[in-house]
Design a protein around this motif. Structure first.
Motif, mmCIF file in Angstrom:
data_model
loop_
_atom_site.group_PDB
_atom_site.id
_atom_site.type_symbol
_atom_site.label_atom_id
_atom_site.label_comp_id
_atom_site.label_asym_id
_atom_site.label_seq_id
_atom_site.Cartn_x
_atom_site.Cartn_y
_atom_site.Cartn_z
ATOM 1 N N ILE A 128 0.843 -1.191 0.000
ATOM 2 C CA ILE A 128 0.000 0.000 0.000
ATOM 3 C C ILE A 128 0.878 1.242 0.000
ATOM 4 C CG2 ILE A 128 -1.700 1.311 1.348
ATOM 5 C CD1 ILE A 128 -2.564 -1.645 2.350
ATOM 6 N N ASP A 129 0.736 2.039 -1.045
ATOM 7 C CA ASP A 129 1.415 3.336 -1.109
ATOM 8 C C ASP A 129 0.324 4.407 -1.037
ATOM 9 O OD1 ASP A 129 4.071 2.407 -1.375
ATOM 10 O OD2 ASP A 129 3.769 2.040 -3.508
ATOM 11 N N LEU A 158 -2.040 3.875 -4.321
ATOM 12 C CA LEU A 158 -1.769 2.651 -5.094
ATOM 13 C C LEU A 158 -1.683 1.462 -4.153
ATOM 14 C CD1 LEU A 158 0.676 4.193 -7.628
ATOM 15 C CD2 LEU A 158 -1.016 2.492 -8.301
ATOM 16 N N ARG A 159 -2.358 0.389 -4.509
ATOM 17 C CA ARG A 159 -2.368 -0.811 -3.670
ATOM 18 C C ARG A 159 -2.177 -2.036 -4.545
ATOM 19 N NH1 ARG A 159 -5.914 0.741 1.479
ATOM 20 N NH2 ARG A 159 -5.604 2.979 1.278
ATOM 21 N N LEU A 160 -1.445 -3.004 -4.046
ATOM 22 C CA LEU A 160 -1.100 -4.180 -4.844
ATOM 23 C C LEU A 160 -1.430 -5.454 -4.075
ATOM 24 C CD1 LEU A 160 2.278 -4.695 -6.717
ATOM 25 C CD2 LEU A 160 1.455 -6.447 -5.165
ATOM 26 N N GLY A 198 -14.662 0.983 -0.847
ATOM 27 C CA GLY A 198 -15.679 -0.034 -1.065
ATOM 28 C C GLY A 198 -15.446 -0.876 -2.306
ATOM 29 N N LEU A 199 -14.720 -0.337 -3.253
ATOM 30 C CA LEU A 199 -14.469 -1.067 -4.504
ATOM 31 C C LEU A 199 -13.211 -1.938 -4.412
ATOM 32 C CD1 LEU A 199 -15.649 -1.282 -7.398
ATOM 33 C CD2 LEU A 199 -14.057 0.512 -8.090
ATOM 34 N N SER A 204 -2.248 -4.176 -9.556
ATOM 35 C CA SER A 204 -2.186 -2.914 -8.844
ATOM 36 C C SER A 204 -3.512 -2.168 -9.011
ATOM 37 C CB SER A 204 -1.020 -2.111 -9.440
ATOM 38 O OG SER A 204 -0.887 -0.872 -8.833
ATOM 39 N N TYR A 205 -3.978 -1.561 -7.907
ATOM 40 C CA TYR A 205 -5.260 -0.846 -7.884
ATOM 41 C C TYR A 205 -4.961 0.613 -7.581
ATOM 42 C CZ TYR A 205 -6.827 -5.670 -7.414
ATOM 43 O OH TYR A 205 -7.023 -7.013 -7.617
ATOM 44 N N GLN A 206 -5.299 1.502 -8.513
ATOM 45 C CA GLN A 206 -4.940 2.917 -8.373
ATOM 46 C C GLN A 206 -6.167 3.779 -8.126
ATOM 47 O OE1 GLN A 206 -2.071 4.329 -11.264
ATOM 48 N NE2 GLN A 206 -2.914 6.410 -11.237
ATOM 49 N N ASN A 207 -6.133 4.501 -7.031
ATOM 50 C CA ASN A 207 -7.166 5.491 -6.718
ATOM 51 C C ASN A 207 -8.549 4.869 -6.547
ATOM 52 O OD1 ASN A 207 -7.947 8.186 -6.258
ATOM 53 N ND2 ASN A 207 -8.628 8.433 -8.378
ATOM 54 N N PHE A 208 -8.579 3.680 -5.944
ATOM 55 C CA PHE A 208 -9.861 2.999 -5.720
ATOM 56 C C PHE A 208 -10.520 3.528 -4.448
ATOM 57 C CE2 PHE A 208 -10.528 -1.202 -8.051
ATOM 58 C CZ PHE A 208 -9.808 -0.821 -9.160
ATOM 59 N N ARG A 237 0.772 12.142 -5.735
ATOM 60 C CA ARG A 237 0.809 10.692 -5.971
ATOM 61 C C ARG A 237 -0.565 10.122 -5.669
ATOM 62 N NH1 ARG A 237 4.763 6.721 -2.570
ATOM 63 N NH2 ARG A 237 3.177 6.838 -0.954
#
Lengths: 508, 508
Positions: free
Chosen positions: B110-111, B125-127, B483-484, B476-480, B122
């Motif tokens: 998690i960044d 961002l989560r992976l 809940g999503l 990688s999940y950016q700007n989620f 920035r």
């Protein structure tokens, strides 16, 4: 050929002195030196290796403005981009220095002996990751700094403990040579063997092929075209000892405009989209080349705004005349495709520039003709109109692997987004919400990778700290006396800051 | 062919009822069901998946003695080995249940967003790692339980969240079917889709080829011959979407007898060596097929003791008549090789059994003829006499990749061992001191893998908890919005027991 010239992107004309072309003997010598340096380099402790990476960053900054000038001339990209990319390049090296120091990449695991276990005792077993060996890195045309000679592949391979032989991209040989000299100085000043870093240049594919085929090379990092990546992967598979090729190849980066977001801000999205599409003349692997949305007023507003912006777009200098020609050819093919309609065309490009263009098609036609979905490297994109969410979902299922997918959505789109997420996860390496895929953050949670053909190996990333894992492999040490163990696996090393999995429990 | 028979290893004769052969339609149906089950199965939470793996272990134990009887009949291996291997198989499933619960395999990163960063903010961002998709597993002949239908590959793939389609080994179809029924019952009782696990059987290579070529299969686990592994890897590379093949293929597992150890206990080492060599009729991938030592009295004592033990060895039932025939052929080739001398031969084998044999050669001859270094699967080994440590080291440099290397050493050998370690690390996946390579511990620090051709991919292991990494890839999940996000990446999930790398800092 024994010499070649650097080309000014804006004019397509040569400049500077003739440059020597490296041949097969240079490849062999470089690989021999890299192999000879391997055991010495991989034995460096974490602090030494981290300081070396930081020293490279310092030497790159010390080159000064001549680096930016060479960058601008050879790439046609503006000063701001060049300075930003230099910042990213040295930041990347410093990030890997930090990663090396923290030591998690070693994946230390210790299962202590269980001498009294029945029916058989368990021996002491300890594991660490070691570097795979000398790595060949192919510089990319579109990031002359951040993805070339001292780019992500070089930084992550050096961080892992692998000597690197770079095949510099012929589109920016002066930029590459300045960077190579900076790294070479850092190698020397750090007291490391010369073979830790080497730089080969030349315009031919044979040079790269010889490098991948050299038996001393143990892995390959590549960013470029699908054809180039597949050719290298094939060579690597046909070797007596096959090796992994991490090729980042092609992606059209679908952008999904969900209904509520489109309704609320179709026009604004259309304008913002063209900003991302035309940035850097569209020469990004994460360029948004595919817009997916369900028919309706919102989509009409999006298309109207995007059409307007594309129509006003000025042609931009492309990286090379070859790339400009390939872009023109790709656009021409789509223009001649009966299943595709032209929505808008910016001012036409030239021998050295590319103009923006926006196409439109239906989901049915997109699914019927794979050629529509092939990457056109540059500022071209296509809007695919879907009848409903089901058609959009089935189009996604039929897509090839991608680096990214983007969702533009409002809170009220969350249920639809949740339904689409599983297929997006199966198709891409990074999913974005309410952003644009261009602009790849160098951090820990970044994945710049994805299923074939976006890359040749979706198990890794080429941007971000996780990239170090590509150049490592595990070795297990059974029943070793403390003195014979690698230092980081000895009991005395506990508390050195690196995490350890001891008997299955992670300890810091 | 629509039916085939199970064969009693000891007699080479068929027994039991005729068994149905699976064909191409079964492969397609199995792969379709696996693909359909994928999103559901990978969405299971850690506890559900761990409990499912434990349920499989319980169901295997519940089969009772009929499993051991089938095992003994089909493999020719004794009851003790069968019961031990069953223990290893269920232990392996429980180990992976523990790994799944602990959650480190998810590699959560998690960044957090840096909205005020200049020049650009920035994004968040989560992976996480997600499973690669349906996996094809090829059961091995020599571990009908621990490396077959419910073996390491199946356990690690299911742990990762991948549906599994097993191509059962035709040498133990009844054992495999009993195990498959146990897993199928566990799938049903856990309320999971049927496609999570499927078992295909038949004696032909076409069955396996069709499985690897099915576009829904995303990775392959294989343990077997070099020819078999290379053939599958080739098919996998030639697919429209190439996929990784984790093939564990061939290894001769060098054992180095260092001078002081040889001097102190050459005779005892010779006897112990033959114990490891002949265990299980030598049918282990880690069988010690190569002894390396420097000339001298110690080596003479070792050879004398080993010669004596091999001469007294009785032939043992081999797994199949095919394996017995291949062993006889391999031995015959070495017997006919002018560069090789026979030191000792046990009582000769038959159509169903193999006798032990020990050869001897010089380092020069070994290096000159690659055929001497090819694996002969069974109780055959070769002693290579070296003039000095330098010759021994250069022989090691010329060796192909291996699963293991072993050092027999005393304290006074430590300097020599330290000099040899770097080359051993480059050549093998596991290095042992004062033990024998047979007997592979299932734990966290085990590496059962190694450079080509011991495996097709040295970046992984097929035994031990690290094997789960083979079937995962990062997303990688950016700007989620929270809940999503996948549940484990939400802020609310912190403290769920899984480690997280937050802004580069590992937190438990």
């Amino acid at each position: 050929m024994t010499e070649f010239r650097s080309i000014v992107a804006e004019t397509g004309e040569p400049h500077g002195e003739p440059l020597a072309v490296n041949g097969p003997a240079d490849v062999a010598a470089a690989c021999a030196a890299a192999a000879a340096a391997f055991d010495t380099y991989r034995a460096t402790d974490r602090e030494t290796r981290a300081a070396f990476l930081e020293r490279i960053a310092d030497e790159i900054m010390a080159i000064g403005d001549s680096l930016i000038e060479a960058y601008m001339a050879e790439s046609g990209l503006p000063r701001g981009r060049g300075e930003g990319e230099r910042g990213r390049t040295v930041g990347q090296l410093r990030l890997f220095a930090d990663v090396v120091r923290k030591g998690q990449w070693q994946q230390l695991r210790i299962d202590p002996a269980l001498p009294d276990r029945a029916p058989l005792p368990r021996p002491d077993l300890r594991l660490r990751m070691i570097p795979v060996g000398p790595v060949a890195v192919f510089g990319a045309s579109n990031f002359p700094l951040a993805f070339s000679t001292a780019g992500g592949d070089t930084a992550s391979a050096l961080a892992a403990g692998c000597p690197v032989v770079v095949k510099g991209h012929p589109a920016h040989p002066i930029t590459g040579s300045l960077i190579a000299a900076a790294i070479t100085k850092a190698v020397k000043d750090a007291g490391l063997p010369e073979g830790v870093f080497q730089h080969l240049v030349g315009p031919s594919n044979e040079l790269g092929a010889a490098l991948v085929q050299d038996p001393r090379i143990m892995a390959v990092g590549f960013t470029g075209s699908r054809g180039g990546g597949l050719a290298l992967a094939k060579l690597a598979q046909e070797r007596e000892v096959p090796i992994p090729v991490y090729a980042e190849m092609s992606s059209i980066n679908p952008v999904l405009l969900l209904p509520e977001a489109l309704k609320a801000r179709g026009e604004a999205l259309g304008t913002a989209f063209v900003g991302s599409l035309t940035m850097g003349a569209g020469q990004f692997c994460t360029n948004p080349g595919l817009i997916l949305a369900v028919e309706g007023e919102g989509l009409d507003a999006f298309v109207a705004a995007a059409t307007g912006s594309v129509s006003e777009a000025k042609p931009q200098t492309m990286l090379t005349t070859g790339i400009a020609a390939a872009y023109a050819k790709g656009v021409e093919a789509l223009e001649g495709n009966a299943g595709v309609e032209i929505l808008a065309k910016g001012e036409a490009g030239s021998k050295t520039t590319g103009g923006a263009i926006l196409f439109q098609t239906t989901a049915a036609q997109f699914l019927a003709d794979k050629a529509i979905g092939h990457e056109v490297f540059g500022a071209a994109s296509i809007v695919v109109r879907c009848k409903d969410e089901a058609e959009l979902a089935s189009l996604l299922e039929g897509l090839e692997g991608q680096l990214t997918a983007t969702l533009h959505m409002d809170d009220a789109d969350e249920a639809a987004a949740s339904r689409l997420l599983p297929v997006l996860e199966r198709k891409v390496g990074r999913i974005l919400v309410n952003g644009w895929p261009t602009g790849v953050e160098v951090c820990h949670a970044m994945v710049h990778g994805g299923p074939f053909p976006s890359t040749s190996d979706p198990r890794t990333t080429s941007v971000g700290s996780m990239a170090i894992d590509r150049f490592l492999r595990p070795v297990s040490y059974q029943n070793f006396a403390q003195g014979l163990l690698p230092a980081e696996l000895r009991d005395a090393a506990y508390g050195d800051g690196a995490p350890r999995l001891i008997d299955g429990a992670l300890t810091l």
